[in-house]
Design a protein around this motif. Sequence first.
Motif, PDB file in Angstrom:
ATOM      1  N   LEU A  84       0.873  -1.172   0.000  1.00 12.22           N
ATOM      2  CA  LEU A  84       0.000   0.000   0.000  1.00 12.22           C
ATOM      3  C   LEU A  84       0.906   1.217   0.000  1.00 12.22           C
ATOM      4  CD1 LEU A  84      -2.772  -0.747   2.648  1.00 12.22           C
ATOM      5  CD2 LEU A  84      -3.044  -0.542   0.164  1.00 12.22           C
ATOM      6  N   VAL A  85       0.654   2.141  -0.920  1.00 10.60           N
ATOM      7  CA  VAL A  85       1.516   3.318  -1.011  1.00 10.60           C
ATOM      8  C   VAL A  85       0.666   4.574  -0.871  1.00 10.60           C
ATOM      9  CG1 VAL A  85       3.190   4.579  -2.411  1.00 10.60           C
ATOM     10  CG2 VAL A  85       3.068   2.080  -2.577  1.00 10.60           C
ATOM     11  N   THR A  86       1.055   5.444   0.044  1.00 12.40           N
ATOM     12  CA  THR A  86       0.371   6.735   0.202  1.00 12.40           C
ATOM     13  C   THR A  86       1.428   7.836   0.218  1.00 12.40           C
ATOM     14  OG1 THR A  86       0.446   6.410   2.596  1.00 12.40           O
ATOM     15  CG2 THR A  86      -1.610   5.848   1.500  1.00 12.40           C
ATOM     16  N   ALA A  87       0.978   9.049  -0.070  1.00 11.47           N
ATOM     17  CA  ALA A  87       1.922  10.163  -0.123  1.00 11.47           C
ATOM     18  C   ALA A  87       1.469  11.261   0.810  1.00 11.47           C
ATOM     19  CB  ALA A  87       2.009  10.694  -1.548  1.00 11.47           C
ATOM     20  N   SER A  88       2.420  12.014   1.313  1.00  6.96           N
ATOM     21  CA  SER A  88       2.053  13.172   2.136  1.00  6.96           C
ATOM     22  C   SER A  88       3.025  14.317   1.889  1.00  6.96           C
ATOM     23  CB  SER A  88       2.041  12.792   3.616  1.00  6.96           C
ATOM     24  OG  SER A  88       3.337  12.392   4.004  1.00  6.96           O
ATOM     25  N   VAL A  89       2.512  15.519   2.074  1.00  8.79           N
ATOM     26  CA  VAL A  89       3.308  16.722   1.864  1.00  8.79           C
ATOM     27  C   VAL A  89       3.189  17.588   3.105  1.00  8.79           C
ATOM     28  CG1 VAL A  89       3.561  18.823   0.509  1.00  8.79           C
ATOM     29  CG2 VAL A  89       2.854  16.709  -0.610  1.00  8.79           C
ATOM     30  N   ALA A  90       4.323  17.951   3.685  1.00 13.86           N
ATOM     31  CA  ALA A  90       4.270  18.893   4.806  1.00 13.86           C
ATOM     32  C   ALA A  90       4.634  20.284   4.304  1.00 13.86           C
ATOM     33  CB  ALA A  90       5.220  18.447   5.908  1.00 13.86           C
ATOM     34  N   SER A  91       5.624  20.345   3.423  1.00  8.69           N
ATOM     35  CA  SER A  91       6.102  21.640   2.952  1.00  8.69           C
ATOM     36  C   SER A  91       6.524  21.497   1.491  1.00  8.69           C
ATOM     37  CB  SER A  91       7.272  22.063   3.853  1.00  8.69           C
ATOM     38  OG  SER A  91       8.073  23.007   3.210  1.00  8.69           O
ATOM     39  N   LEU A  92       5.794  22.122   0.589  1.00  9.37           N
ATOM     40  CA  LEU A  92       6.088  22.010  -0.844  1.00  9.37           C
ATOM     41  C   LEU A  92       7.477  22.566  -1.157  1.00  9.37           C
ATOM     42  CD1 LEU A  92       2.628  23.233  -2.161  1.00  9.37           C
ATOM     43  CD2 LEU A  92       3.608  20.977  -2.570  1.00  9.37           C
ATOM     44  N   PRO A  93       8.220  22.028  -2.122  1.00 10.81           N
ATOM     45  CA  PRO A  93       7.892  20.863  -2.951  1.00 10.81           C
ATOM     46  C   PRO A  93       8.462  19.554  -2.408  1.00 10.81           C
ATOM     47  CG  PRO A  93       9.784  21.976  -3.880  1.00 10.81           C
ATOM     48  CD  PRO A  93       9.452  22.675  -2.577  1.00 10.81           C
ATOM     49  N   ALA A  94       8.665  19.452  -1.073  1.00 12.18           N
ATOM     50  CA  ALA A  94       9.127  18.184  -0.509  1.00 12.18           C
ATOM     51  C   ALA A  94       7.940  17.259  -0.292  1.00 12.18           C
ATOM     52  CB  ALA A  94       9.849  18.430   0.815  1.00 12.18           C
ATOM     53  N   CYS A  95       8.180  15.956  -0.403  1.00  7.94           N
ATOM     54  CA  CYS A  95       7.097  15.024  -0.095  1.00  7.94           C
ATOM     55  C   CYS A  95       7.653  13.677   0.332  1.00  7.94           C
ATOM     56  CB  CYS A  95       6.141  14.873  -1.260  1.00  7.94           C
ATOM     57  SG  CYS A  95       6.837  14.013  -2.643  1.00  7.94           S
ATOM     58  N   LYS A  96       6.761  12.887   0.932  1.00  9.71           N
ATOM     59  CA  LYS A  96       7.128  11.555   1.407  1.00  9.71           C
ATOM     60  C   LYS A  96       6.160  10.539   0.861  1.00  9.71           C
ATOM     61  CE  LYS A  96       8.960  13.191   5.782  1.00  9.71           C
ATOM     62  NZ  LYS A  96       8.780  13.277   7.248  1.00  9.71           N
ATOM     63  N   PHE A  97       6.678   9.401   0.462  1.00  6.99           N
ATOM     64  CA  PHE A  97       5.846   8.275   0.059  1.00  6.99           C
ATOM     65  C   PHE A  97       5.982   7.184   1.105  1.00  6.99           C
ATOM     66  CE2 PHE A  97       6.818  10.606  -3.770  1.00  6.99           C
ATOM     67  CZ  PHE A  97       5.598  10.657  -4.411  1.00  6.99           C
ATOM     68  N   GLN A  98       4.869   6.794   1.705  1.00  5.67           N
ATOM     69  CA  GLN A  98       4.922   5.716   2.683  1.00  5.67           C
ATOM     70  C   GLN A  98       4.511   4.416   2.019  1.00  5.67           C
ATOM     71  OE1 GLN A  98       3.727   5.852   7.015  1.00  5.67           O
ATOM     72  NE2 GLN A  98       2.047   4.589   6.240  1.00  5.67           N
ATOM     73  N   VAL A  99       5.375   3.423   2.108  1.00  9.62           N
ATOM     74  CA  VAL A  99       5.129   2.113   1.509  1.00  9.62           C
ATOM     75  C   VAL A  99       4.952   1.100   2.635  1.00  9.62           C
ATOM     76  CG1 VAL A  99       6.100   0.300   0.047  1.00  9.62           C
ATOM     77  CG2 VAL A  99       6.565   2.704  -0.484  1.00  9.62           C
ATOM     78  N   VAL A 100       3.796   0.448   2.670  1.00 10.06           N
ATOM     79  CA  VAL A 100       3.582  -0.608   3.662  1.00 10.06           C
ATOM     80  C   VAL A 100       3.484  -1.931   2.905  1.00 10.06           C
ATOM     81  CG1 VAL A 100       2.117  -1.475   5.525  1.00 10.06           C
ATOM     82  CG2 VAL A 100       2.351   0.999   5.155  1.00 10.06           C
ATOM     83  N   ILE A 101       4.462  -2.789   3.145  1.00  4.66           N
ATOM     84  CA  ILE A 101       4.479  -4.099   2.470  1.00  4.66           C
ATOM     85  C   ILE A 101       3.422  -4.996   3.122  1.00  4.66           C
ATOM     86  CG2 ILE A 101       5.875  -6.124   1.920  1.00  4.66           C
ATOM     87  CD1 ILE A 101       6.902  -3.698   0.452  1.00  4.66           C
TER      88      ILE A 101
END
Lengths: 159, 159
Positions: B139-156
Amino acid sequence: MADAVLFEFLHTEMVAELWAPDPDPGSGGKRKSLSVLEGLGFRVGQALGERLPRETPAFREELDALKFLCRDLWAATFQKHADGLRTNHQGTYVLQDNSFPLLVTMGSGPQYLEEAPKFLAFTCGLLCGALHTLGFQSLVTASVASLPACKFQVVIQKS
Amino acid sequence: MADAVLFEFLHTEMVAELWAPDPDPGSGGKRKSLSVLEGLGFRVGQALGERLPRETPAFREELDALKFLCRDLWAATFQKHADGLRTNHQGTYVLQDNSFPLLVTMGSGPQYLEEAPKFLAFTCGLLCGALHTLGFQSLVTASVASLPACKFQVVIQKS
């Protein structure tokens, strides 16, 4: 080179997505999908046209703009040059590609010919959009006689 | 390098096309558009996953597959590497990109934050599709705290 195939994969999936079973069959789906692809191509072509010729002087002559499409736009998009460019010297040009990358993955039998337009619409728009940025209004159509070769006919519209 | 911007231009236009005024406002347009982008990304990721690691031995360990995404998939798609990879060693990974190319063209004020998800959905699908080809359900979701940085969370997903 993986970044070369990225565009091709994405193009393939866009076509597949647009040709997915239409939930609203009364909406002229096929023609609409072709014009969506052509519109996407046009706007990408406009943007590429602005980006590519930064080091190139303005294209005053139509023929220079067309040569630019065959060389630089083709290289940026398909990692090769178009195979030929012919003109009647009256504003009509034919770009020939003997092995068009977006058709190569299809089968090559004559039974696939009717599927070809959906793999050409984006590129028709791309050419038209790049020419628009370079200052030329045009009509672009594509034809296939024998897969995976194809021709793009560009008719420059005189203002 | 024009072929690098080709993908970005095309992605921008796909997002714009999918967010064009919805002719059928009752059809849950926004959520549908996000899932269309994610689905496109998934299938492109599957195809890239098959293409990229030809010279690489099979990825037996999750961590190897995730490192592959951060290096090779990122390079093929964005012409750079991801900036960081963290894990809790229990199947959850966070990929960090401090200047994510598909967010860079947006404005960077906080008022743009709510626009961010539509520029991240394709890449969520891309990661999930590539992992699928490598043998991992995720399952992959993305989040942004401060543009243009972002994080992709991958849960196997353990089977």
